[in-house]
Design a protein around this motif. Structure first.
Motif, PDB file in Angstrom:
ATOM      1  N   ALA A  91      -2.771  -6.132 -32.382  1.00 55.74           N
ATOM      2  CA  ALA A  91      -2.408  -5.643 -33.715  1.00 55.74           C
ATOM      3  C   ALA A  91      -3.340  -6.199 -34.769  1.00 55.74           C
ATOM      4  O   ALA A  91      -3.661  -7.385 -34.776  1.00 55.74           O
ATOM      5  CB  ALA A  91      -0.972  -6.038 -34.044  1.00 55.74           C
ATOM      6  N   ASN A  96       1.633 -11.634 -43.515  1.00 57.76           N
ATOM      7  CA  ASN A  96       3.008 -11.754 -43.027  1.00 57.76           C
ATOM      8  C   ASN A  96       3.282 -10.787 -41.883  1.00 57.76           C
ATOM      9  O   ASN A  96       4.151 -11.044 -41.040  1.00 57.76           O
ATOM     10  CB  ASN A  96       3.993 -11.592 -44.172  1.00 57.76           C
ATOM     11  N   MET A  97       2.557  -9.689 -41.834  1.00 58.48           N
ATOM     12  CA  MET A  97       2.627  -8.818 -40.664  1.00 58.48           C
ATOM     13  C   MET A  97       2.013  -9.534 -39.446  1.00 58.48           C
ATOM     14  O   MET A  97       2.532  -9.447 -38.335  1.00 58.48           O
ATOM     15  CB  MET A  97       1.904  -7.495 -40.938  1.00 58.48           C
ATOM     16  N   GLU A 130       0.008  -3.052 -47.775  1.00 58.57           N
ATOM     17  CA  GLU A 130       0.034  -2.841 -49.226  1.00 58.57           C
ATOM     18  C   GLU A 130      -0.637  -3.977 -49.987  1.00 58.57           C
ATOM     19  O   GLU A 130      -0.870  -3.857 -51.182  1.00 58.57           O
ATOM     20  CB  GLU A 130       1.473  -2.655 -49.717  1.00 58.57           C
ATOM     21  N   SER A 131      -0.947  -5.063 -49.304  1.00 58.69           N
ATOM     22  CA  SER A 131      -1.608  -6.201 -49.950  1.00 58.69           C
ATOM     23  C   SER A 131      -2.025  -7.182 -48.865  1.00 58.69           C
ATOM     24  O   SER A 131      -1.584  -7.081 -47.712  1.00 58.69           O
ATOM     25  CB  SER A 131      -0.654  -6.920 -50.917  1.00 58.69           C
ATOM     26  N   GLU A 166      -0.615 -18.846 -48.488  1.00 53.22           N
ATOM     27  CA  GLU A 166       0.773 -19.207 -48.221  1.00 53.22           C
ATOM     28  C   GLU A 166       1.145 -18.837 -46.780  1.00 53.22           C
ATOM     29  O   GLU A 166       1.729 -19.639 -46.038  1.00 53.22           O
ATOM     30  CB  GLU A 166       1.704 -18.482 -49.199  1.00 53.22           C
ATOM     31  N   MET A 186      -2.783  -1.275 -39.053  1.00 59.80           N
ATOM     32  CA  MET A 186      -2.147  -0.833 -40.293  1.00 59.80           C
ATOM     33  C   MET A 186      -2.905  -1.320 -41.510  1.00 59.80           C
ATOM     34  O   MET A 186      -3.333  -2.470 -41.562  1.00 59.80           O
ATOM     35  CB  MET A 186      -0.703  -1.356 -40.379  1.00 59.80           C
ATOM     36  N   TYR A 198       2.085 -12.657 -39.040  1.00 57.20           N
ATOM     37  CA  TYR A 198       3.138 -13.628 -38.676  1.00 57.20           C
ATOM     38  C   TYR A 198       4.165 -12.963 -37.757  1.00 57.20           C
ATOM     39  O   TYR A 198       4.521 -13.516 -36.708  1.00 57.20           O
ATOM     40  CB  TYR A 198       3.785 -14.131 -39.968  1.00 57.20           C
ATOM     41  N   GLY A 199       4.620 -11.783 -38.149  1.00 54.19           N
ATOM     42  CA  GLY A 199       5.631 -11.083 -37.344  1.00 54.19           C
ATOM     43  C   GLY A 199       5.117 -10.747 -35.956  1.00 54.19           C
ATOM     44  O   GLY A 199       5.794 -10.958 -34.945  1.00 54.19           O
ATOM     45  N   ALA A 200       3.888 -10.235 -35.899  1.00 51.42           N
ATOM     46  CA  ALA A 200       3.300  -9.831 -34.619  1.00 51.42           C
ATOM     47  C   ALA A 200       3.056 -11.050 -33.728  1.00 51.42           C
ATOM     48  O   ALA A 200       3.389 -11.058 -32.541  1.00 51.42           O
ATOM     49  CB  ALA A 200       1.991  -9.080 -34.865  1.00 51.42           C
ATOM     50  N   VAL A 238      -1.846  -1.442 -32.328  1.00 55.85           N
ATOM     51  CA  VAL A 238      -1.290  -1.260 -33.675  1.00 55.85           C
ATOM     52  C   VAL A 238      -2.348  -1.619 -34.712  1.00 55.85           C
ATOM     53  O   VAL A 238      -2.939  -2.697 -34.660  1.00 55.85           O
ATOM     54  CB  VAL A 238      -0.034  -2.127 -33.871  1.00 55.85           C
ATOM     55  N   VAL A 245      -1.051 -10.162 -48.966  1.00 54.72           N
ATOM     56  CA  VAL A 245       0.184 -10.918 -48.742  1.00 54.72           C
ATOM     57  C   VAL A 245       0.978 -10.267 -47.612  1.00 54.72           C
ATOM     58  O   VAL A 245       1.472 -10.935 -46.699  1.00 54.72           O
ATOM     59  CB  VAL A 245       1.020 -10.993 -50.041  1.00 54.72           C
ATOM     60  N   ALA A 246       1.093  -8.950 -47.675  1.00 58.19           N
ATOM     61  CA  ALA A 246       1.802  -8.242 -46.603  1.00 58.19           C
ATOM     62  C   ALA A 246       1.041  -8.379 -45.291  1.00 58.19           C
ATOM     63  O   ALA A 246       1.649  -8.617 -44.238  1.00 58.19           O
ATOM     64  CB  ALA A 246       1.988  -6.774 -46.972  1.00 58.19           C
ATOM     65  N   PHE A 291      -3.838  -6.044 -39.072  1.00 57.07           N
ATOM     66  CA  PHE A 291      -3.291  -5.653 -40.370  1.00 57.07           C
ATOM     67  C   PHE A 291      -4.290  -6.074 -41.438  1.00 57.07           C
ATOM     68  O   PHE A 291      -4.736  -7.225 -41.439  1.00 57.07           O
ATOM     69  CB  PHE A 291      -1.945  -6.347 -40.612  1.00 57.07           C
TER      70      PHE A 291
END
Lengths: 276, 356
Positions: B24, B62-63, B55-56, B88, B52, B65-67, B50, B58-59, B26
Motif C-alpha cells: 500500500a 495515518n493511512m 486529502e493531505s 506527528e 491512494m 499507520y493503519g496499513a 492499494v 496528515v491523512a 498513500f
C-alpha cells in the motif's frame, strides 16, 4: 415518572434469591464475551461504557469478532481497546477515519469501525472524516457527541450548544464569536459517499434499543460495500455538564435534541421504501 | 530483471516499491516528488496493490499507520513542507512500533521555500522531527541506483526493527535520470500475526496497536524497550562509503547530492596534488561516528559540505572530538555549489589552519 424509570425502579427493588444454588438460576443476561471483563474507567452515567457494550453485543450477535477491527480515538474513549475484545488500533487525534480507510482498503472483507468523540471527529479530524465519507469508504463511524471535550475536562467542542457553559466558554458559547454547533450527521449526509446516517441517544431504555438497532444495521451494511455508515450518538456527560446522571439524561431530551434532533438522517433507498 | 534502465530517481524508487512487495502506498502531490505518486497510481493497480491519493500528508501518514498496523508493507513519500506535516504521525508510528518506509525528497526551506534541492531537513530526519524520544534509520541515496536499492533495504530494516525507515533524498537525486538495475529480490514476508490487527480469532488474545502508556512506570519501560532497539541500530546498521581515504590528508564529509559533487571536487583537488578523500555517510542515523573519529586522527582537516546552513557538521564535530579542524561549506535556497567552489573552500581550510 417515565416508563423507563419505572423499569429501573422495579428491577432494583427485586430482592436477591438467597436460597438458590447457582445451577438453579436462569441466565437472562450476560455481558457480551466480546467485552473484556474489567471495570471501565468511565464516570458514572457516562454514555461511553454503554455504547461500548452495544457495539460489542452487535459484534457478538453477528458473530464477527474475528473479522472486526476497531479504531480508537484520542479522548475519553482512548482506552476503548482495553474493553473491546477485538483487534484495535489507537489512532492519532482526529485521524481515525484515515487509519480505518487503510485497514479497510487492505482487508475489504473485514468489518472496520471508528469510535470518535466530538473533539476528535468534528474539530481536529473533520477533514479526514469528510474525505473518508466522500470516498464512500465502507466503514462505520461511531460518532459520540456529548458537546464537550471530556478527557481534558470540559472544554468547548464544535458541538457545544449555544449559550452552554464550558471551561473555555465560561459565559456560555457565544455563537457570534465561535459560530454554531456543527450538525455532523446532517453535514455528512450531504455527501454521496454516505450510505446510512443516523443520530441516536442512549439516555433511556428505548433510546438504547434504537441505538443498538442502528449499530447493528450499520455493521450489516458493511457487507454491501455501498458506502460509509455514520452513527452519531448523543452521549451523556454528567461530569462535565455538572449534572447528576439523571439530570444529564433529562438534559438530552430537553436541550440537546433541539440542536441535534434524533432519528435517521439518510437511509438507503431500498430500506426507505420498505418502511411501513 | 537485471538489464539496466534509464529512469528518474523518483520513478526508480516507485518501481522498486512494487518489486519490494509494497502492499500500500498513500501520498499527496508535492514537487519535487509527485512522480512517485503518479507512477504508483498507474502501476500499483496492475499488481492488485492499494494506492491512494490522500486529502493531505496528515491523512497519508495515518493511512500508513493503519496499513502497517494491519501487518502490510506500507509506504508514503513527500517533500519538505509535506514531510513536516507527517512528523506527528511518524512519532506515533515509532511509538507504536510499526514498520513502514517513508521518503522525503528534500527541497529548500524553511516555509514554503522553493522546489529546488536542499538538505535542510537533516536535523528533522536524524534528531527526531516529531515529539518524544524516537529514532529511525535514515538512508541517504546519492544516485538513482540507490533510490531503488534503498527501498528494498528500507523495507527489510523497517520489518527487522518494527520501526519506520526514512529515505532522505533531495530534489536533484529525485528528478535526475540515470542508469538503474533492479536486482532480484525476495520479500521475506515476515510473520506479523503476533501483533497485526487482522481480526481476533478465538485462538489468540486481541492485538492492539497503541503508543499510549498512561502509567509512567509502564511508559518508561516502553521507552527503554524502544531505546534498546535504537541502540541495536547504532551497533549494527551504520553504513558509509569511503573514497580515497587511504592516503588522504583531508576529508570531505558529505551525503546525497553533495557527496556526488564532492567526488568531482576531489578530482579537481587531486589534480592540484591535494590529497583529499571522501567519507559519505549512507545512514545519517545511525551516523558513522566511530569511523569518522578514526579518520580524524589521521588527517589534517575535514570539510563538511551540505546544502544547508550547517546541520550534519554538528555530528561531524561530535565524532571528531577536536582531533582535527572541521570546517563547513554550504549553499542555501536551492542553489548548488560547483566542484570548483568546494575545492576552493578546501584550499581556504588549508590556508586558514596552516595545516598543509
Amino acid at each position: 415518572m417515565s416508563t423507563d424509570e419505572q423499569i429501573l425502579t422495579t428491577t432494583s427493588s427485586v430482592a436477591p434469591a438467597t436460597e438458590c444454588s447457582p445451577d438453579e438460576y436462569e441466565m437472562v443476561y450476560h455481558k457480551p464475551t466480546t467485552l473484556v471483563d474489567v471495570s471501565m474507567h468511565y464516570c458514572p452515567g457516562c454514555a461511553h461504557s454503554l455504547v461500548h457494550k452495544l457495539i460489542m453485543e452487535v459484534v457478538e450477535e453477528e458473530n464477527i469478532q474475528d473479522k472486526t477491527i476497531g479504531i480508537a480515538p484520542v479522548g475519553c474513549s482512548v482506552f476503548a481497546y482495553d474493553y473491546m475484545n477485538i483487534d484495535m488500533q489507537e489512532a492519532a487525534h482526529g485521524r481515525a477515519a484515515a487509519v480505518a480507510t487503510a485497514v479497510k482498503r487492505l482487508m475489504p472483507e473485514k468489518y472496520v469501525f471508528t469510535y470518535q468523540g466530538d473533539g476528535d471527529l468534528a474539530a481536529i479530524g473533520i477533514a479526514e472524516t469528510l474525505h473518508a465519507i466522500n470516498r464512500g469508504e465502507n466503514i462505520l463511524i461511531v460518532f459520540m457527541n456529548n458537546a464537550v471535550y471530556g478527557m481534558t475536562s470540559g472544554q468547548m467542542a464544535p458541538t457545544t450548544l449555544p449559550g452552554m457553559k464550558t471551561t473555555t466558554s465560561p459565559d456560555g458559547r457565544d455563537t457570534s464569536f465561535y459560530g454554531s454547533p456543527i450538525r455532523i450527521a446532517e453535514l455528512m449526509a450531504q455527501l454521496p459517499g454516505a450510505y446510512f446516517v443516523t443520530r441516536q441517544a442512549v439516555n433511556s431504555a428505548n433510546a438504547v434499543r434504537r441505538a443498538k438497532k442502528a449499530l447493528q444495521q450499520a455493521f450489516r451494511y458493511q457487507q454491501l460495500h455501498k458506502g460509509t455508515c455514520l452513527v452519531e450518538i448523543i452521549g451523556n456527560c454528567p461530569s462535565n455538564w455538572k449534572m447528576t446522571p439523571a439530570e444529564a439524561s433529562k438534559f438530552i431530551d430537553e436541550e440537546m435534541v433541539k440542536t441535534f434532533p434524533l432519528g435517521d438522517v439518510k437511509v438507503p433507498a431500498a430500506t426507505a421504501n420498505n418502511k411501513e | 530483471m537485471t538489464t539496466a534502465k534509464l529512469m528518474k530517481g523518483n520513478e526508480a524508487l516507485a518501481e522498486a516499491a512494487i518489486q519490494a512487495g509494497c502492499d500500500a502506498y498513500f501520498g499527496y502531490p508535492i514537487t519535487p516528488q509527485s512522480e512517485v505518486l503518479e507512477y504508483l497510481a498507474r502501476e500499483m493497480p496492475k499488481h492488485n496493490r492499494v494506492v491512494m491519493q490522500a486529502e493531505s500528508e496528515v491523512a497519508s501518514i495515518n493511512m500508513v499507520y493503519g496499513a502497517a498496523g494491519a501487518g502490510f508493507r506500507a509506504m508514503t513519500s513527500s517533500s519538505s513542507p509535506g514531510f513536516s506535516l507527517m512528523q506527528e504521525g511518524i512519532s506515533y508510528l515509532a511509538g507504536a512500533e510499526l514498520p513502514c518506509l517513508l521518503v522525503n525528497v528534500n527541497r529548500a526551506g524553511p516555509g514554503l521555500g522553493t522546489i529546488q534541492p536542499g538538505q535542510g531537513d537533516y536535523f528533522q530526519s536524524v534528531k527526531g522531527g516529531g515529539h518524544g524520544d524516537y529514532k529511525m534509520i535514515v538512508l541517504a541515496p546519492a544516485s538513482v541506483q540507490e533510490m531503488a536499492d534503498f527501498v528494498f533495504l528500507g523495507f527489510d530494516l523497517a520489518d527487522k526493527y518494527r520501526n519506520p525507515v526514512l529515505i532522505l533524498s533531495d530534489g536533484a537525486i529525485g528528478q535526475m535520470m540515470e542508469k538503474v538495475v533492479f536486482k532480484p529480490y525476495t520479500n521475506p514476508a515476515i510473520d506479523k500475526s503476533s501483533w497485526a490487527t487482522t481480526g481476533k480469532p478465538a485462538t489468540r488474545e486481541r492485538n492492539y496497536i497503541t503508543s499510549l502508556f498512561i502509567q509512567p512506570e509502564r511508559m518508561e519501560v516502553h521507552n527503554l524497550k524502544l531505546e534498546a532497539k535504537f541502540q541495536l541500530m547504532r551497533e549494527n546498521e551504520v553504513r558509509w562509503e569511503e573514497m580515497n581515504t587511504e592516503d588522504a590528508d583531508y576529508i570531505f564529509v558529505a551525503y546525497g547530492l553533495s557527496a556526488r559533487i564532492c567526488q568531482k571536487a576531489m578530482d579537481v583537488a587531486r589534480a592540484r596534488n591535494i590529497k583529499v578523500g571522501i567519507l559519505r555517510p549512507i545512514t545519517l542515523f545511525p551516523f558513522p561516528y566511530q569511523r569518522l573519529e578514526e579518520l580524524a586522527s589521521k588527517v589534517k582537516g575535514i570539510l563538511t559540505v551540505e546544502l544547508n546552513s550547517g546541520q550534519m557538521v554538528e555530528d561531524v564535530r561530535l565524532a571528531v572530538k577536536g582531533k582535527t579542524p572541521v570546517a563547513f561549506y554550504g549553499r542555501l535556497g536551492g542553489m548548488l555549489f560547483t566542484p570548483e567552489d568546494i575545492e576552493h573552500e578546501l584550499e581556504t581550510l588549508i590556508a586558514t589552519h596552516h595545516v598543509n
